[in-house]
Design a protein around this motif. Structure first.
Motif, PDB file in Angstrom:
ATOM      1  N   VAL A 360       0.893  -1.141   0.227  1.00  0.00           N
ATOM      2  CA  VAL A 360      -0.239  -0.047  -0.241  1.00  0.00           C
ATOM      3  C   VAL A 360       0.840   1.441   0.207  1.00  0.00           C
ATOM      4  O   VAL A 360       1.917   1.939   0.853  1.00  0.00           O
ATOM      5  N   CYS A 361       0.761   1.875  -0.905  1.00  0.00           N
ATOM      6  CA  CYS A 361       1.473   3.707  -1.348  1.00  0.00           C
ATOM      7  C   CYS A 361       0.610   4.678  -0.969  1.00  0.00           C
ATOM      8  O   CYS A 361      -0.239   4.652  -1.499  1.00  0.00           O
ATOM      9  N   TRP A 362       1.080   5.053  -0.093  1.00  0.00           N
ATOM     10  CA  TRP A 362       0.579   6.336   0.487  1.00  0.00           C
ATOM     11  C   TRP A 362       0.339   7.748   0.245  1.00  0.00           C
ATOM     12  O   TRP A 362       1.109   8.427   1.081  1.00  0.00           O
ATOM     13  N   PRO A 363       1.044   7.952  -1.313  1.00  0.00           N
ATOM     14  CA  PRO A 363       1.545   9.138  -1.549  1.00  0.00           C
ATOM     15  C   PRO A 363       1.030  10.822  -1.166  1.00  0.00           C
ATOM     16  O   PRO A 363       2.399  11.615  -0.717  1.00  0.00           O
ATOM     17  N   THR A 364      -0.064  10.640  -0.534  1.00  0.00           N
ATOM     18  CA  THR A 364      -0.078  12.523   0.522  1.00  0.00           C
ATOM     19  C   THR A 364       0.130  12.199   1.618  1.00  0.00           C
ATOM     20  O   THR A 364       0.253  13.113   2.717  1.00  0.00           O
ATOM     21  N   ARG A 365       0.891  10.610   2.203  1.00  0.00           N
ATOM     22  CA  ARG A 365       1.378  11.485   3.752  1.00  0.00           C
ATOM     23  C   ARG A 365       2.397  12.461   3.077  1.00  0.00           C
ATOM     24  O   ARG A 365       3.189  13.417   4.186  1.00  0.00           O
ATOM     25  N   SER A 366       3.406  12.059   2.089  1.00  0.00           N
ATOM     26  CA  SER A 366       4.265  12.428   1.263  1.00  0.00           C
ATOM     27  C   SER A 366       4.051  14.193   0.955  1.00  0.00           C
ATOM     28  O   SER A 366       4.636  15.630   0.803  1.00  0.00           O
TER      29      SER A 366
END
Ligand SMILES: Cc1cc2nc3c(=O)[nH]c(=O)nc-3n(C[C@H](O)[C@H](O)[C@H](O)COP(=O)(O)OP(=O)(O)OC[C@H]3O[C@@H](n4cnc5c(N)ncnc54)[C@H](O)[C@@H]3O)c2cc1C
Length: 499
Positions: A360-366
């Motif tokens: 699971v990638c969570w790009p909006t964390r970055s």
């Protein structure tokens, strides 16, 4: 007089890297891209206010990318705002006892010692082993051609310490890891990464077991989405005159006297060039765009013998809550043996398992700008493959999305199901149709020991003069940094041989 000095087929990372570097050499270069977008597997698209990454979702090992931008007279940091992902990742365990790996060799060692003291002691040995291997291989293996035994000898001549690591190629990823670590929970943090090379730990060559170490050199995400990487290559290339034509699928490479002299497009038009660079799957290139009548008997057999690399489905999910995750990058816990079993029992038999390993990638964390206020983007890769024993990806797509969202809601991202605002999926069949990846192969050709370095299709074609290969099909293989590195390797070869 040819229309162009160089035609590049495909605006993936390999094609853009080669195109920009060859333009910087003063050549007149045209990239022909079949779709309306740059980046191929490394791109982004927008839906309902969310920006999703098409395929690649993080970058590791940035040195080869830095080298390319340096050669283009700029720097990676000046062209792309790379966000460092800290922590490195979380390992999601079904009982909820997740492990989060910090971005620090010392803190990771301390974490491992707290789980398994003996393995903790061996972490330092593992780090020493991998640090030297990374050091010697990054400047040779990832930066130099590997078309012949002579090229391999040149690598050793350039970096004699490489010899020390040759036996590691004869070990597997799993054997190297298990030499250092015994504890199941520790190994659960290191098994999945073998799939970054498209194979289970028993089949990936040993040197790639350094991934749990190289992750500690940094995992990055470009602000604005993965498309920022190809966009930067194109932008810099255009300053040197690089041209690109979209919606221009190439159907044939024109050969005269065993030399590539141009291309034919699907609309029948022809464009001539002194050099052709291919960024598409090498099997498609040689068997369809060229034709095996131009290949020696050995080359024909060789190219036919390559297996396509693994395929995966990718879920694009927009949610209206903050996912209860700790890291940008999250893997479902799996020991090397778990991954092997998944491979033998599912990939090899075509029996889809809706509740298996994945990421699971969570790009909006970055980068919060990728989603509307209060919302987030998740890229979920539930493992999968192209050939389904008794189903068709088109027929099961809706059920697949539903079942995977159910599964990931159970323990990986609790609450996910109740907060979905947008959900779509690219199946391996979609990747095949949209990006022309045969069988959805995300690394073009399988990356086992028999398809590495001199055994992979050569960067400088051995059958057709004036033809060069870049991208995942050629050395050093698939992945963001490797395909960008392939552009540097090909452009150096062209500078040497095509003046
Ligand atoms: C789902 C997924 C997840 C991934 N995750 C990661 C990751 O997190 N990190 C990482 O490092 N790597 C990852 N990868 C791998 C990485 O993205 C690829 O290895 C790399 O981007 C491939 O680059 P390439 O140069 O080989 O070309 P490709 O991306 O394959 O691009 C080739 C281009 O050629 C075009 N084309 C094809 N045929 C023709 C034709 N006949 N005429 C004209 N144009 C044509 C295509 O449209 C495409 O734009 C992932 C890949 C996928 C699919």
């Amino acid at each position: 007089m040819a229309d162009y000095d160089v035609i590049v087929i495909g605006a993936g990372l390999g094609g853009l890297s080669a195109g920009a570097l060859l333009s910087a050499q003063g050549r007149k270069v045209l990239i022909l891209e079949q779709s309306a977008r740059i980046g191929g597997c490394c791109s982004s698209f927008e839906r309902d206010g969310f920006r999703f990454d098409v395929g690649a979702s993080i970058v590791e090992i940035i040195k080869p990318i830095e080298d390319v931008f340096k050669k283009l007279g700029t720097t990676l940091q000046a062209e792309i705002d790379l966000i460092s992902c800290d922590p490195v990742m979380s390992v999601l365990r079904k009982d909820g006892s997740n492990l989060t790996i910090p971005f620090s060799l010392e803190k990771t060692g301390a974490l491992i010692r707290s789980i398994a003291p003996e393995d903790g002691k061996r972490w330092d040995d593992f780090v020493d082993f991998c640090a030297e291997m990374a050091d010697v291989s990054l400047e040779t293996f990832f930066g130099m051609p590997a078309d012949s035994m002579l090229d391999m000898l040149k690598m050793v001549n350039h970096q004699p310490r490489l010899v020390k690591y040759l036996p590691v190629f004869l070990s597997s990823y799993q054997q190297i890891l298990e030499r250092f670590f015994k504890d199941e929970r520790v190994l659960q943090c290191m098994g999945y990464q073998s799939l970054y090379f498209g194979l289970p730990p028993a089949l990936v060559p040993g040197p790639y077991a350094m991934i749990p170490y190289t992750e500690q050199m940094g995992i990055y995400y470009p602000r604005g989405g993965m498309i920022q990487i190809p966009a930067a290559l194109l932008r810099v290339g255009e300053k040197f005159g690089l041209q690109i034509k979209y919606n221009s699928p190439v159907s044939r490479v024109i050969i005269r006297d065993h030399r590539a002299v141009g291309v034919q497009l699907e609309d029948g038009s022809e464009i001539s060039a002194s050099v052709i660079v291919s960024d598409i799957n090498a099997k498609t290139l040689y068997l369809k765009l060229i034709g095996d009548e131009y290949l020696s008997r050995l080359s024909r057999k060789g190219i036919q013998s390559y297996a396509y690399s693994k395929a995966v489905p990718m879920l694009y999910v927009g949610v209206d809550f903050e996912p209860p995750l700790e890291s940008h990058h999250n893997l479902i816990a799996a020991t090397p043996e778990d991954i092997n079993q998944y491979w033998w029992n599912h990939v090899e038999t075509g029996q889809l398992d809706y509740e298996t390993v994945g990421l699971v990638c969570w790009p909006t964390r970055s980068d919060a700008s990728l989603a509307p206020q209060g919302c987030h983007v998740l890229n979920i890769i539930p493992e999968g493959f192209y050939h389904l024993a008794d189903k068709n990806w088109d027929a099961i797509k809706d059920t697949f999305i539903e079942k995977e969202i159910d599964y990931y809601s159970k323990f990986a991202v609790p609450g996910l199901k109740e907060h979905v605002r947008f959900a779509e999926c690219s199946t391996p069949l979609d990747f095949e149709r949209q990006l022309r990846l045969p069988q959805g192969a995300i690394y073009a050709l399988q990356q086992d020991i028999a398809a590495q370095a001199i055994f992979r299709p050569a960067a400088r074609s051995k059958n057709i003069r004036g033809l060069y290969l870049v991208g995942a099909s050629t050395h050093p293989g698939g992945g963001v940094p490797s395909t960008i590195a392939s552009g540097l390797i090909a452009s150096n070869l062209i500078q040497t041989f095509e003046n």
